[in-house]
Design a protein around this motif. Structure first.
Motif, PDB file in Angstrom:
ATOM      1  N   VAL A 135      -7.495  32.189 -15.011  1.00 47.91           N
ATOM      2  CA  VAL A 135      -7.103  33.533 -14.654  1.00 47.91           C
ATOM      3  C   VAL A 135      -7.340  34.485 -15.973  1.00 47.91           C
ATOM      4  CG1 VAL A 135      -5.666  35.040 -13.249  1.00 47.91           C
ATOM      5  CG2 VAL A 135      -6.050  32.876 -12.547  1.00 47.91           C
ATOM      6  N   ALA A 200      -8.186  31.197  -7.615  1.00 49.19           N
ATOM      7  CA  ALA A 200      -8.152  32.176  -6.546  1.00 49.19           C
ATOM      8  C   ALA A 200      -6.550  32.372  -6.001  1.00 49.19           C
ATOM      9  CB  ALA A 200      -9.313  32.284  -5.766  1.00 49.19           C
ATOM     10  N   SER A 203      -3.916  33.690  -8.683  1.00 51.80           N
ATOM     11  CA  SER A 203      -4.352  34.905  -8.955  1.00 51.80           C
ATOM     12  C   SER A 203      -3.794  35.905  -7.922  1.00 51.80           C
ATOM     13  CB  SER A 203      -5.863  35.211  -9.255  1.00 51.80           C
ATOM     14  OG  SER A 203      -5.880  36.597  -9.496  1.00 51.80           O
ATOM     15  N   ARG A 204      -3.962  35.378  -6.566  1.00 47.31           N
ATOM     16  CA  ARG A 204      -3.411  36.148  -5.834  1.00 47.31           C
ATOM     17  C   ARG A 204      -1.727  36.337  -5.379  1.00 47.31           C
ATOM     18  NH1 ARG A 204      -6.175  34.465   0.024  1.00 47.31           N
ATOM     19  NH2 ARG A 204      -7.689  35.135  -1.281  1.00 47.31           N
TER      20      ARG A 204
END
Length: 223
Positions: A135, A200, A203-204
């Motif tokens: 990230v 992903a 990161s969310r």
């Protein structure tokens, strides 16, 4: 004020490297092949030096991982990749630690001390997680860790362990790219899909997670 020359020098070095990259263009597999092919037996050494340089600036290191597989096959390609990763991690960390750590510690005071205390415990796995799920760009994490009190051995071990899975995947893709139906190629692509999905999700969750009091203090100090 004399101590400020060190972080300024760090910024200048990174900016200069980035400028050279922008002028010369992003690396491509064919470009790397052309650069290293004339080196003969020393091609893996030259490639490792080039790869190490790319880890210090915001360059697409994935291209270099694939190029390693194309040029040298899986065993030698993985060896050159991991050597470059270790060397680049060490150089970025050492530059940041020697040129910027003193100033950051002096400015941050108690807030940086609290962050350092948190990072001293479990730093190896924190760094490994940052490398495994990229990230944060590779050079940014290297320089950021150098500004903290993370121990070198934990940082270096975490960097190598964290990068290893994606390095194996990219080098394998390069080595077996001529046979995309082969088991190694399919497994490598599947592994990258899993890593991308995990990155992903991480990161969310990071964006949605509420800030702790310590994090808010650090953010206000940085702002």
């Amino acid at each position: 004020m004399a101590r400020w020359w060190r972080p300024v020098l760090l910024v200048v070095l990174v900016a200069a490297g980035s400028a050279v990259l922008l002028v010369t263009g992003w690396p491509t597999v064919e470009g790397v092949r052309a650069t290293t092919s004339a080196a003969g037996w020393a091609a893996p050494v030259l490639f490792t030096l080039l790869f190490t340089a790319f880890t210090l600036v915001p360059a697409p290191a994935t291209v270099m991982g694939v190029a390693a597989g194309v040029l040298f096959g899986l065993p030698v390609g993985l060896a050159t990749t991991m050597t470059a990763v270790a060397a680049g991690s060490l150089i970025g960390f050492a530059l940041s630690r020697s040129l910027g750590r003193e100033v950051v510690a002096g400015i941050g005071g108690a807030r940086v001390a609290r962050l350092d205390a948190r990072l001293r415990h479990g730093a190896l796995w924190t760094v490994a997680g940052g490398r495994l799920l990229p990230v944060i760009p590779f050079p940014v994490l290297s320089y950021a860790c150098g500004l903290t009190a993370v121990r070198l051995r934990d940082y270096l071990a975490g960097s190598v362990l964290g990068v290893l899975p994606s390095a194996v995947a990219f080098v394998t893709i390069g080595a077996y790219g001529g046979d995309p139906g082969s088991v190694p190629f399919v497994l490598a692509v599947a592994g990258l899909v899993v890593l991308a999905g995990a990155a992903a999700v991480a990161s969310r969750r990071r964006r949605r997670a509420p800030a702790t009091p310590g994090d808010r203090h650090l953010s206000s100090a940085g702002g």
